[in-house]
Enzyme design. Sequence first.
Site, PDB file in Angstrom:
ATOM      1  N   HIS A  64      10.544  14.147 -22.466  1.00 27.78           N
ATOM      2  CA  HIS A  64       9.195  14.624 -22.797  1.00 27.78           C
ATOM      3  C   HIS A  64       8.990  16.025 -22.227  1.00 27.78           C
ATOM      4  CE1 HIS A  64       6.810  10.758 -23.916  1.00 27.78           C
ATOM      5  NE2 HIS A  64       8.001  10.787 -24.467  1.00 27.78           N
ATOM      6  N   TYR A  89      -3.231  10.946 -20.152  1.00 27.18           N
ATOM      7  CA  TYR A  89      -3.991  10.534 -18.967  1.00 27.18           C
ATOM      8  C   TYR A  89      -5.440  10.870 -19.272  1.00 27.18           C
ATOM      9  CZ  TYR A  89       0.362  10.389 -16.169  1.00 27.18           C
ATOM     10  OH  TYR A  89       1.609  10.092 -15.659  1.00 27.18           O
ATOM     11  N   TYR A 129       4.279  17.527 -11.318  1.00 27.51           N
ATOM     12  CA  TYR A 129       4.559  16.412 -12.231  1.00 27.51           C
ATOM     13  C   TYR A 129       6.054  16.295 -12.522  1.00 27.51           C
ATOM     14  CZ  TYR A 129       3.688  12.931 -15.817  1.00 27.51           C
ATOM     15  OH  TYR A 129       3.672  11.751 -16.526  1.00 27.51           O
ATOM     16  N   PRO A 166       0.127   4.845  -8.752  1.00 28.63           N
ATOM     17  CA  PRO A 166       0.990   5.171  -9.893  1.00 28.63           C
ATOM     18  C   PRO A 166       0.579   6.416 -10.686  1.00 28.63           C
ATOM     19  CG  PRO A 166      -0.371   3.260 -10.395  1.00 28.63           C
ATOM     20  CD  PRO A 166      -0.605   3.574  -8.950  1.00 28.63           C
ATOM     21  N   LYS A 226       5.161   8.720  -9.294  1.00 32.38           N
ATOM     22  CA  LYS A 226       6.068   9.260  -8.276  1.00 32.38           C
ATOM     23  C   LYS A 226       6.859   8.203  -7.510  1.00 32.38           C
ATOM     24  CE  LYS A 226       5.508  13.480  -9.074  1.00 32.38           C
ATOM     25  NZ  LYS A 226       6.474  13.834 -10.113  1.00 32.38           N
TER      26      LYS A 226
HETATM   27  C1  PHB Z   1       4.306   3.836 -17.070  1.00 32.86           C
HETATM   28  O1  PHB Z   1       4.872   4.150 -18.119  1.00 32.86           O
HETATM   29  O2  PHB Z   1       4.292   2.659 -16.674  1.00 32.86           O
HETATM   30  C2  PHB Z   1       3.642   4.894 -16.278  1.00 32.86           C
HETATM   31  C3  PHB Z   1       3.713   6.209 -16.715  1.00 32.86           C
HETATM   32  C4  PHB Z   1       3.082   7.202 -15.992  1.00 32.86           C
HETATM   33  C5  PHB Z   1       2.391   6.892 -14.855  1.00 32.86           C
HETATM   34  C6  PHB Z   1       2.311   5.572 -14.403  1.00 32.86           C
HETATM   35  C7  PHB Z   1       2.954   4.575 -15.128  1.00 32.86           C
HETATM   36  O3  PHB Z   1       1.751   7.874 -14.169  1.00 32.86           O
END
Ligand code: PHB
Length: 389
Positions: free
Chosen positions: A72, A200, A384, A292, A296
């Site tokens: 990505h 997000y 990130y 989460p 990280k």
């Molecule tokens: C996930 O795909 O489970 C996932 C992706 C990004 C995050 C947290 C979890 O920040």
Amino acid sequence: MRTQVVIIGSGPSGLLLGELLKGAGIETIILDRVGKDYILGRVRAGVLEEGTVGLLREAGAAARMDREGLPHDGFSLAFDGRDHRIDLHGLTGKRVMVYGQTEVTADLIQRREASGALTIYEAADVTPHAFETSSPYVTFEKDGSTHRIDCDFIAGCDGYHGASRRAVPREALKTFERVYPFGWLGILADVPPVSDELIYANHPRGFALCSMRSQTRSRYYIQCALDEKVEDWSDDRFYDELRRRLPAEHAESMVTGPSFEKSIAPLRSFVAEPMRFGSLFLVGDAAHIVPPTGAKGLNLAASDVHYLFEGLRDLYLEQSATALNAYSVRALKRVWGAVRFSWSMTMLMHRFPDAGDFGQKIQEAELDYLVHSQSASTALAENYVGLPY
Ligand code: PHB
Ligand code: APR
């Protein structure tokens, strides 16, 4: 029994360390409290930094990830009814790999099994001993008797609830903790992701995240209260709430379908210092937990493994203890960088119970600045994709 390094815990930390050490000719035995099927059934996050991807390649466990993982180049921040793309690759020259942690674990287990290295599952009462000396050993119960493994070093890769950190005298450890007043309700479903990249979303009703495992499997989350019960969330109720928190174009185009996993996870930040006690090293979730937001957890575990692997390799192959002696300091520097980032992303994206409409407006103003200032976007993107090792 005797080996060079006993690894407690067969999660991604322990398995990755085991593979890297094997590549350097250093022998390990891995012990885990649970069985292989249980380990392979755990669902965790799915975004790998380039550093983590590089370590998996170095460990020889990257073939399937390189075939099936999704690179990505960016992700979206959604707020105030609109989507704003953060161009990770344009801003940093780097990208991330979307590939589930469950798959990472499966690939590492397969490599270990192919090499014949020993993993002992369902080992009860695993206990590190004499780690203040250079002759430590580990005991455990299995099949009705007590076993002992003598070794040079113990790697405590046994997660937040493991035995390694608990074996350290309380006065030798300093801990730091923040518990957030909400959780994430997550589902996995075999439906195509609502967008090619992760979204997000900050919304007055709470945070939402649209992630994925493949072109046909989605991983969606919504912020929820800590006293919510999974049973109260039908798939329809979940999707309705998720749609409400997304910009209209995504809410309208979202394909829904039955979930096959649904769970609530609490959010916390936690760090234990230092990460070394004589011959015992704490690695990954055994030493630190991050919320989460920003994905990280696994990536931090991987950087700990990198530092510990370098230290052990230099010691065994070059008789130099410099890197091993620097393990705790080097690992913690990067840990705090990621703890800060996940904390700030958590604060920015979630609805806090007493923040009110003022709090919401402040978050939206900060998000607006983040997406419109190139320097602010770059700072976000650098964190990130992962700070350097
Ligand atoms: C996930 O795909 O489970 C996932 C992706 C990004 C995050 C947290 C979890 O920040
Ligand atoms: N004895 C032996 N093994 C144990 C014990 C114990 N007392 N306690 C826990 N374990 C095992 C668990 O069964 C698990 O398989 O240790 C392993 C720890 O694995 P993880 O919890 O996955 O921790 P880690 O390998 O450090 O992985 C870090 O996982 O939780 C995510 O967000 C985290 O992504 C990060 C990554």
